[in-house]
Motif scaffolding. Structure first.
Motif, mmCIF file in Angstrom:
data_model
loop_
_atom_site.group_PDB
_atom_site.id
_atom_site.type_symbol
_atom_site.label_atom_id
_atom_site.label_comp_id
_atom_site.label_asym_id
_atom_site.label_seq_id
_atom_site.Cartn_x
_atom_site.Cartn_y
_atom_site.Cartn_z
ATOM 1 N N ILE A 1 77.130 84.310 -69.207
ATOM 2 C CA ILE A 1 77.735 84.677 -67.921
ATOM 3 C C ILE A 1 77.920 86.188 -67.808
ATOM 4 C CG2 ILE A 1 79.836 84.489 -66.537
ATOM 5 C CD1 ILE A 1 80.094 81.607 -67.607
ATOM 6 N N TRP A 2 78.415 86.804 -68.874
ATOM 7 C CA TRP A 2 78.722 88.241 -68.839
ATOM 8 C C TRP A 2 77.541 89.114 -69.258
ATOM 9 C CZ3 TRP A 2 84.050 87.935 -71.722
ATOM 10 C CH2 TRP A 2 84.990 87.358 -70.879
ATOM 11 N N ASN A 3 76.412 88.511 -69.631
ATOM 12 C CA ASN A 3 75.239 89.248 -70.108
ATOM 13 C C ASN A 3 75.598 90.221 -71.245
ATOM 14 O OD1 ASN A 3 73.535 87.985 -68.234
ATOM 15 N ND2 ASN A 3 74.145 89.455 -66.646
ATOM 16 N N LEU A 4 76.233 89.689 -72.277
ATOM 17 C CA LEU A 4 76.672 90.508 -73.403
ATOM 18 C C LEU A 4 75.527 90.785 -74.365
ATOM 19 C CD1 LEU A 4 80.061 88.792 -74.259
ATOM 20 C CD2 LEU A 4 79.724 90.883 -72.977
ATOM 21 N N SER A 5 75.581 91.955 -74.966
ATOM 22 C CA SER A 5 74.605 92.283 -76.009
ATOM 23 C C SER A 5 75.054 91.662 -77.334
ATOM 24 C CB SER A 5 74.501 93.805 -76.159
ATOM 25 O OG SER A 5 75.713 94.340 -76.646
ATOM 26 N N SER A 6 74.215 91.753 -78.346
ATOM 27 C CA SER A 6 74.581 91.190 -79.654
ATOM 28 C C SER A 6 75.758 91.955 -80.259
ATOM 29 C CB SER A 6 73.387 91.202 -80.597
ATOM 30 O OG SER A 6 72.928 92.522 -80.793
ATOM 31 N N ASN A 7 75.850 93.254 -79.963
ATOM 32 C CA ASN A 7 76.973 94.044 -80.446
ATOM 33 C C ASN A 7 78.281 93.587 -79.789
ATOM 34 O OD1 ASN A 7 78.321 96.025 -81.862
ATOM 35 N ND2 ASN A 7 77.884 97.625 -80.353
ATOM 36 N N SER A 8 78.248 93.339 -78.495
ATOM 37 C CA SER A 8 79.433 92.849 -77.785
ATOM 38 C C SER A 8 79.812 91.453 -78.248
ATOM 39 C CB SER A 8 79.178 92.840 -76.281
ATOM 40 O OG SER A 8 78.927 94.133 -75.814
ATOM 41 N N LEU B 1 83.381 90.331 -79.696
ATOM 42 C CA LEU B 1 84.080 89.185 -79.116
ATOM 43 C C LEU B 1 84.524 88.215 -80.208
ATOM 44 C CD1 LEU B 1 84.895 87.612 -76.525
ATOM 45 C CD2 LEU B 1 82.649 86.530 -76.653
ATOM 46 N N SER B 2 83.628 87.941 -81.152
ATOM 47 C CA SER B 2 83.956 87.025 -82.249
ATOM 48 C C SER B 2 84.980 87.627 -83.205
ATOM 49 C CB SER B 2 82.697 86.672 -83.030
ATOM 50 O OG SER B 2 81.786 86.006 -82.206
ATOM 51 N N ALA B 3 84.932 88.938 -83.404
ATOM 52 C CA ALA B 3 85.829 89.583 -84.365
ATOM 53 C C ALA B 3 87.199 89.905 -83.772
ATOM 54 C CB ALA B 3 85.195 90.866 -84.882
ATOM 55 N N SER B 4 87.328 89.847 -82.461
ATOM 56 C CA SER B 4 88.596 90.254 -81.844
ATOM 57 C C SER B 4 89.755 89.320 -82.191
ATOM 58 C CB SER B 4 88.441 90.357 -80.331
ATOM 59 O OG SER B 4 88.130 89.103 -79.777
ATOM 60 N N VAL B 5 89.498 88.036 -82.352
ATOM 61 C CA VAL B 5 90.578 87.096 -82.664
ATOM 62 C C VAL B 5 91.147 87.345 -84.063
ATOM 63 C CG1 VAL B 5 91.185 84.662 -82.927
ATOM 64 C CG2 VAL B 5 89.738 85.383 -81.037
ATOM 65 N N PRO B 6 90.341 87.404 -85.138
ATOM 66 C CA PRO B 6 90.928 87.685 -86.448
ATOM 67 C C PRO B 6 91.530 89.088 -86.543
ATOM 68 C CG PRO B 6 88.557 87.351 -86.664
ATOM 69 C CD PRO B 6 88.918 87.045 -85.260
ATOM 70 N N ILE B 7 90.936 90.047 -85.826
ATOM 71 C CA ILE B 7 91.526 91.391 -85.821
ATOM 72 C C ILE B 7 92.915 91.342 -85.181
ATOM 73 C CG2 ILE B 7 91.311 93.686 -84.778
ATOM 74 C CD1 ILE B 7 88.280 93.438 -85.241
ATOM 75 N N ILE C 1 83.320 78.774 -76.867
ATOM 76 C CA ILE C 1 82.917 79.236 -75.538
ATOM 77 C C ILE C 1 82.125 80.541 -75.575
ATOM 78 C CG2 ILE C 1 84.862 78.106 -74.425
ATOM 79 C CD1 ILE C 1 86.067 80.941 -74.111
ATOM 80 N N ALA C 2 81.937 81.107 -76.748
ATOM 81 C CA ALA C 2 81.212 82.377 -76.868
ATOM 82 C C ALA C 2 79.813 82.327 -76.271
ATOM 83 C CB ALA C 2 81.173 82.832 -78.319
ATOM 84 N N PRO C 3 79.001 81.291 -76.521
ATOM 85 C CA PRO C 3 77.658 81.277 -75.917
ATOM 86 C C PRO C 3 77.684 81.301 -74.385
ATOM 87 C CG PRO C 3 77.767 79.676 -77.691
ATOM 88 C CD PRO C 3 79.156 80.177 -77.469
ATOM 89 N N GLU C 4 78.642 80.599 -73.792
ATOM 90 C CA GLU C 4 78.741 80.611 -72.334
ATOM 91 C C GLU C 4 79.168 81.987 -71.819
ATOM 92 O OE1 GLU C 4 81.154 77.429 -70.883
ATOM 93 O OE2 GLU C 4 80.217 75.992 -72.252
ATOM 94 N N LEU C 5 80.106 82.620 -72.524
ATOM 95 C CA LEU C 5 80.535 83.958 -72.114
ATOM 96 C C LEU C 5 79.404 84.969 -72.245
ATOM 97 C CD1 LEU C 5 84.121 84.174 -73.628
ATOM 98 C CD2 LEU C 5 83.474 83.798 -71.256
ATOM 99 N N ILE C 6 78.602 84.830 -73.282
ATOM 100 C CA ILE C 6 77.470 85.729 -73.488
ATOM 101 C C ILE C 6 76.477 85.597 -72.321
ATOM 102 C CG2 ILE C 6 75.458 86.153 -74.954
ATOM 103 C CD1 ILE C 6 77.318 85.302 -77.319
#
Length: 83
Positions: free
Chosen positions: A36-43, A47-53, A29-34
């Motif tokens: 909808i939320w207008n996320l930058s590449s850093n965000s 977002l992707s790293a938060s689950v393994p962290i 769902i990351a592409p949809e969240l990006i």
């Protein structure tokens, strides 16, 4: 083999499957969240790293405080009360 080791391996395998399904669902769902939320590449990276962290923090927390040992002692205490 030690008695009950297959049962432990099945539980470990199932828990790993459930944990990884959370990781993969976040990636799906990351592409949809990006969008909808207008996320930058850093965000997006965070977002992707938060689950393994989160998995690492949870593992450190449970190992430091001995959550597995506490659960075993709690179960032993409850079963001794039943007897």
């Amino acid at each position: 083999m030690i008695q009950g080791s297959w049962r432990a391996l099945v539980w470990i395998g199932l828990s790993e499957l459930c944990a990884l399904s959370l990781w993969y669902s976040a990636s799906v769902i990351a592409p949809e969240l990006i969008e909808i939320w207008n996320l930058s590449s850093n965000s997006e990276a965070w977002l992707s790293a938060s689950v393994p962290i989160g998995f690492v923090i949870g593992a450190l927390f449970s190992s430091y405080f001995g959550v597995a040992d506490f659960n075993h002692c709690f179960h032993r205490r409850i079963t001794s009360i039943k007897d």
